[in-house]
Design an enzyme around this catalytic site. Sequence first.
Site, mmCIF file in Angstrom:
data_model
loop_
_atom_site.group_PDB
_atom_site.id
_atom_site.type_symbol
_atom_site.label_atom_id
_atom_site.label_comp_id
_atom_site.label_asym_id
_atom_site.label_seq_id
_atom_site.Cartn_x
_atom_site.Cartn_y
_atom_site.Cartn_z
ATOM 1 N N CYS A 31 -13.536 6.405 -9.510
ATOM 2 C CA CYS A 31 -14.056 5.469 -8.510
ATOM 3 C C CYS A 31 -15.115 4.550 -9.122
ATOM 4 O O CYS A 31 -16.047 5.018 -9.771
ATOM 5 C CB CYS A 31 -14.657 6.248 -7.350
ATOM 6 S SG CYS A 31 -15.350 5.154 -6.103
ATOM 7 N N GLY A 63 -0.843 4.963 -9.007
ATOM 8 C CA GLY A 63 -1.106 3.535 -8.990
ATOM 9 C C GLY A 63 0.140 2.715 -8.741
ATOM 10 O O GLY A 63 1.070 2.725 -9.543
ATOM 11 N N ARG A 109 -2.092 4.373 -1.325
ATOM 12 C CA ARG A 109 -1.986 3.427 -0.212
ATOM 13 C C ARG A 109 -0.651 3.469 0.497
ATOM 14 O O ARG A 109 -0.598 3.370 1.726
ATOM 15 C CB ARG A 109 -2.293 2.009 -0.716
ATOM 16 C CG ARG A 109 -3.761 1.804 -0.989
ATOM 17 C CD ARG A 109 -4.021 0.581 -1.818
ATOM 18 N NE ARG A 109 -3.518 0.738 -3.185
ATOM 19 C CZ ARG A 109 -3.716 -0.132 -4.161
ATOM 20 N NH1 ARG A 109 -4.385 -1.239 -3.927
ATOM 21 N NH2 ARG A 109 -3.248 0.092 -5.379
HETATM 22 C C1 FMN Z 1 -9.325 2.951 1.101
HETATM 23 C C2 FMN Z 1 -9.198 3.661 -0.221
HETATM 24 C C3 FMN Z 1 -10.022 4.724 -0.501
HETATM 25 C C4 FMN Z 1 -9.924 5.412 -1.713
HETATM 26 N N1 FMN Z 1 -10.699 6.505 -1.931
HETATM 27 C C5 FMN Z 1 -10.522 7.240 -3.055
HETATM 28 C C6 FMN Z 1 -11.224 8.461 -3.257
HETATM 29 O O1 FMN Z 1 -12.015 8.909 -2.407
HETATM 30 N N2 FMN Z 1 -10.991 9.139 -4.408
HETATM 31 C C7 FMN Z 1 -10.099 8.702 -5.348
HETATM 32 O O2 FMN Z 1 -9.898 9.364 -6.363
HETATM 33 N N3 FMN Z 1 -9.430 7.560 -5.183
HETATM 34 C C8 FMN Z 1 -9.618 6.830 -4.060
HETATM 35 N N4 FMN Z 1 -8.889 5.691 -3.884
HETATM 36 C C9 FMN Z 1 -7.965 5.244 -4.948
HETATM 37 C C10 FMN Z 1 -6.591 5.877 -4.735
HETATM 38 O O3 FMN Z 1 -6.675 7.276 -4.791
HETATM 39 C C11 FMN Z 1 -5.618 5.432 -5.804
HETATM 40 O O4 FMN Z 1 -6.074 5.838 -7.061
HETATM 41 C C12 FMN Z 1 -5.422 3.911 -5.848
HETATM 42 O O5 FMN Z 1 -5.360 3.356 -4.549
HETATM 43 C C13 FMN Z 1 -4.136 3.565 -6.607
HETATM 44 O O6 FMN Z 1 -3.028 4.265 -6.077
HETATM 45 P P1 FMN Z 1 -2.037 3.615 -4.983
HETATM 46 O O7 FMN Z 1 -1.552 2.303 -5.577
HETATM 47 O O8 FMN Z 1 -0.941 4.611 -4.792
HETATM 48 O O9 FMN Z 1 -2.858 3.377 -3.750
HETATM 49 C C14 FMN Z 1 -8.985 4.995 -2.680
HETATM 50 C C15 FMN Z 1 -8.147 3.916 -2.391
HETATM 51 C C16 FMN Z 1 -8.246 3.254 -1.175
HETATM 52 C C17 FMN Z 1 -7.322 2.089 -0.887
#
Ligand code: FMN
Length: 318
Positions: free
Chosen positions: A83, A195, A217
């Site tokens: 993060c 991702g 997401r």
């Molecule tokens: C609203 C939101 C909150 C997130 N909170 C966290 C979190 O608390 N811990 C974490 O490791 N990643 C967090 N992420 C990142 C996601 O876990 C992920 O790594 C990132 O969105 C990429 O994956 P995706 O394309 O499948 O969403 C968050 C993403 C979003 C959009």
Amino acid sequence: MMDCTDRHYRFFARLLTRHTLLYTEMVTTPAILRGNRERYLGFDLREKPLALQLGGDDPAALAECAHIAEDMGYDEINLNVGCPSDRVQGGNFGVCLMKQPERVAECVAAMRSRVELPVTVKHRIGVDDLDRYEDMARFVEIVRRSGSDRFSVHARKAWLKGLSPKENRTVPPLRYDDVYRLKQAFPELRIELNGGVLTLDATEEHLRRVDGVMIGRAAYDNPYLLAGADRRLFGDDATAPTRHQVVKQMMPYLEAFLAEGYKGHHVTRHLLGLFTGLPGARAYRRQLSVEGPRATDARVLLDALQHVPDESPVETAG
Ligand SMILES: Cc1cc2nc3c(=O)[nH]c(=O)nc-3n(C[C@H](O)[C@H](O)[C@H](O)COP(=O)(O)O)c2cc1C
């Protein structure tokens, strides 16, 4: 995911998939050690298997939190090293820790010394100028010596300055090849890719090269994606419920929540994306967004369902 994967979302998601590992939002060590423990860690056993994601950089505090979580019945402890938010940077944890692999190793070792549970790490492929494949491989090499054998890798680097957390999830390009290469270099580790994965087709493609896929997401915005997971990825032949069945299964949960005096919106907001892409989805969503906050009973869900036709169970969702 912060503000997304709270206990209500997880309860709902578990109706769609029995086998997918679910994660909490990131919870910081001070929140657990000094805050309202039930609020930050409370969950329903029906959400399992469930990983608690911790945010922190103090080995002793992390170990104490891991111990508390083990007692409460969590299935895994995951350390957030991905993060990039200002708040997290201010606390010197999250993705900044990619610059201090020895520190991460200490944190993992401290947690492992207190719990039997798996301790895993979620990180990125790089941060700032530390963004070559070799830098990530060095990070993993150092951390694995402390006994962590599972790494979830968000396949983009993060910029600590100049990009917002949201931009850090879209602007840096995805580099899946770096994650595949990591798996080749560390065949004995469990390497998971994260991702930009939007479908189960894409998930299956990645699974040829890595051990697991984490979906963020897409699983939130289009949760019915999860309904195909048990059959396609876990070999469970049980028929997935229809969207209508899932909404109806949420009714007693919502009813009980309202009876405790809470606002229904905390639950109903997670169901807004359930009909994504289907006729009537917009009207369903609108009705639930407007009526959810003022709901006095679970009929609010049935009313919203009237806007969307019932359908047959998923065969190959995603
Ligand atoms: C609203 C939101 C909150 C997130 N909170 C966290 C979190 O608390 N811990 C974490 O490791 N990643 C967090 N992420 C990142 C996601 O876990 C992920 O790594 C990132 O969105 C990429 O994956 P995706 O394309 O499948 O969403 C968050 C993403 C979003 C959009």
